[in-house]
Design an enzyme around this catalytic site. Sequence first.
Site, PDB file in Angstrom:
ATOM      1  N   ASP A   1      45.032  39.650  38.654  1.00 10.68           N
ATOM      2  CA  ASP A   1      43.885  39.448  39.542  1.00 10.68           C
ATOM      3  C   ASP A   1      42.616  39.305  38.692  1.00 10.68           C
ATOM      4  O   ASP A   1      42.678  39.371  37.454  1.00 10.68           O
ATOM      5  CB  ASP A   1      43.777  40.578  40.586  1.00 10.68           C
ATOM      6  CG  ASP A   1      43.337  41.895  39.995  1.00 10.68           C
ATOM      7  OD1 ASP A   1      43.602  42.123  38.800  1.00 10.68           O
ATOM      8  OD2 ASP A   1      42.719  42.702  40.715  1.00 10.68           O
TER       9      ASP A   1
ATOM     10  N   ASP B   1      40.042  41.027  37.821  1.00 12.54           N
ATOM     11  CA  ASP B   1      39.588  42.010  36.829  1.00 12.54           C
ATOM     12  C   ASP B   1      40.742  42.621  36.035  1.00 12.54           C
ATOM     13  O   ASP B   1      40.548  43.574  35.286  1.00 12.54           O
ATOM     14  CB  ASP B   1      38.722  43.101  37.478  1.00 12.54           C
ATOM     15  CG  ASP B   1      39.501  43.954  38.467  1.00 12.54           C
ATOM     16  OD1 ASP B   1      40.433  43.446  39.085  1.00 12.54           O
ATOM     17  OD2 ASP B   1      39.164  45.149  38.605  1.00 12.54           O
TER      18      ASP B   1
ATOM     19  N   ASP C   1      43.535  44.368  36.672  1.00 17.02           N
ATOM     20  CA  ASP C   1      44.219  45.654  36.842  1.00 17.02           C
ATOM     21  C   ASP C   1      45.516  45.526  37.629  1.00 17.02           C
ATOM     22  O   ASP C   1      46.296  46.462  37.689  1.00 17.02           O
ATOM     23  CB  ASP C   1      43.293  46.733  37.441  1.00 17.02           C
ATOM     24  CG  ASP C   1      42.705  46.355  38.782  1.00 17.02           C
ATOM     25  OD1 ASP C   1      42.942  45.219  39.248  1.00 17.02           O
ATOM     26  OD2 ASP C   1      41.988  47.184  39.369  1.00 17.02           O
TER      27      ASP C   1
ATOM     28  N   SER D   1      37.013  42.530  41.861  1.00 17.15           N
ATOM     29  CA  SER D   1      38.471  42.426  41.722  1.00 17.15           C
ATOM     30  C   SER D   1      39.004  41.063  42.154  1.00 17.15           C
ATOM     31  O   SER D   1      38.719  40.056  41.526  1.00 17.15           O
ATOM     32  CB  SER D   1      39.113  43.566  42.510  1.00 17.15           C
ATOM     33  OG  SER D   1      40.492  43.563  42.331  1.00 17.15           O
TER      34      SER D   1
HETATM   35 MG    MG Z   1      41.588  44.360  40.635  1.00 17.05          MG
END
Ligand code: MG
Length: 474
Positions: free
Chosen positions: A258, A260, A262, A115
């Site tokens: 961020d 990744d 999400d 992340s």
């Molecule tokens: Mg994330």
Amino acid sequence: MISQLTVKYLIKNIIVVINARRFFGTNGIRFKPGIDFSLDFVIEMSEAIGTYFSKGSILIGYDGRNTSPMIAKAVMAGLMSVGLQVGEAGLSPTPALQYAISKLGYNGGVMITASHNPPEYNGIKVMGQDGVEISREDEVKIERIFLEKSMRRADWRTVGTYQQETKVLSTYIQGILSQVDIDLISSKRFKIVLDLGNGVQSLAAPYILEKLNCEVITINSDINGEFSGRGAEPTLETLIGLSKAVKAYNADLGVGYDGDGDRSIFCDENGVIYTGDRSGAVIMDYVLSKKPGSLVVTTVSTSQIIDYVANRYGSKVLRTRVGSVDVSRKMIETKALFGIEENGGCFYAPHIPVRDGAMSTALMLECIAKRNQKFSELIKDLPQFYQKKTKFTCPNELKTRVMNLIERYSEGEVEKIDGIKLWIDKSSWILLRPSGTEPLIRVFAESDDEKKLEEIISRFSFIVEDSIKKCGGG
Ligand code: MG
């Protein structure tokens, strides 16, 4: 008389209890590859994950970290070795993989990502058939299989197969577009700056916005494992470049994702960046206006602004422990419409009840279009709360004693969903929470009065430090 088998079983269970260390943290298994764990660990853990799933096809995706392709190959090898079929999605935003798991009929999925963590980290997130991260109980089941070494073995006849899955991104993009009013958003011809943070939302968000007839300006759009632009975490401090770009291009909105993809942090047309719960409350207000009375799920650390907005629509707010898994699973259990985290996570159940940066962006645009107001005006409509975070080093073995000591200072209403949340008055609270992964006690406070917030933080900083000392730390 105890049989030999029972003795063996008991010994095995005693060993498991002694070794019952946790590998899954707040968001899957996080580690520094080659330092905390080797590839042998990754393969064995994947065999345990495969044994937990028992059969079917598993979709594998990864973020842009240097170690991600290597870990993904090890995960796929582990899964195939216990007889599962794997589909390789390749580079994908986490929410894209999650949506594709459920939409394309996979039995589960594994996402390789850390992340927003620094580049030397990576991680393994396990998703169920519904695309949502598996429950805390199922994480323990996998850990148990791993510790007992009770992984299945497939022979050459039953070993799993491999295929590439090429439909993940198109399925995801289509899924988000199907949730919003394309004609309405398109009619506004919004100008938007996206700070992609060198992360994998580069693969979807710009294309979704182009389909919504937006003029898209991207910064930090090349995916790289160093997160060389502004790092993988979008914060008020790291998004200065986004703020400048929004003003320079005279844009309607700025969004930072961020690593990744999400989480999303929003910036208004004047270059002002807001915390996740404040901008998320604008989206939540819009979503609830269409379905008043719907349930909202959030964590114990989120602003009371959520309750304020929910009250407008006769909606109830349910609070969980800190962690997106807890929010997602609670949303499913209660059939909630919307979920929200203070770090910029918004969960929209009609799409999929997981946090999704691109879905949040599309909803924000529909909200601005429908309300026909600027983002800064929508934000101004919400009451002002002040927040402050701090943390204290506390050895893991002292955390329970320190927290017990701190609790003695509590007056008034105490919530113990995650750590200790003390209500100082009707609009001021402090949350003291031992970190699940680091030797820290995290402190988070909110008040509608800035001066009072400072007083609360300083009083409890003394209490935490003093309690750590009394327990033999510090
Ligand atoms: Mg994330």
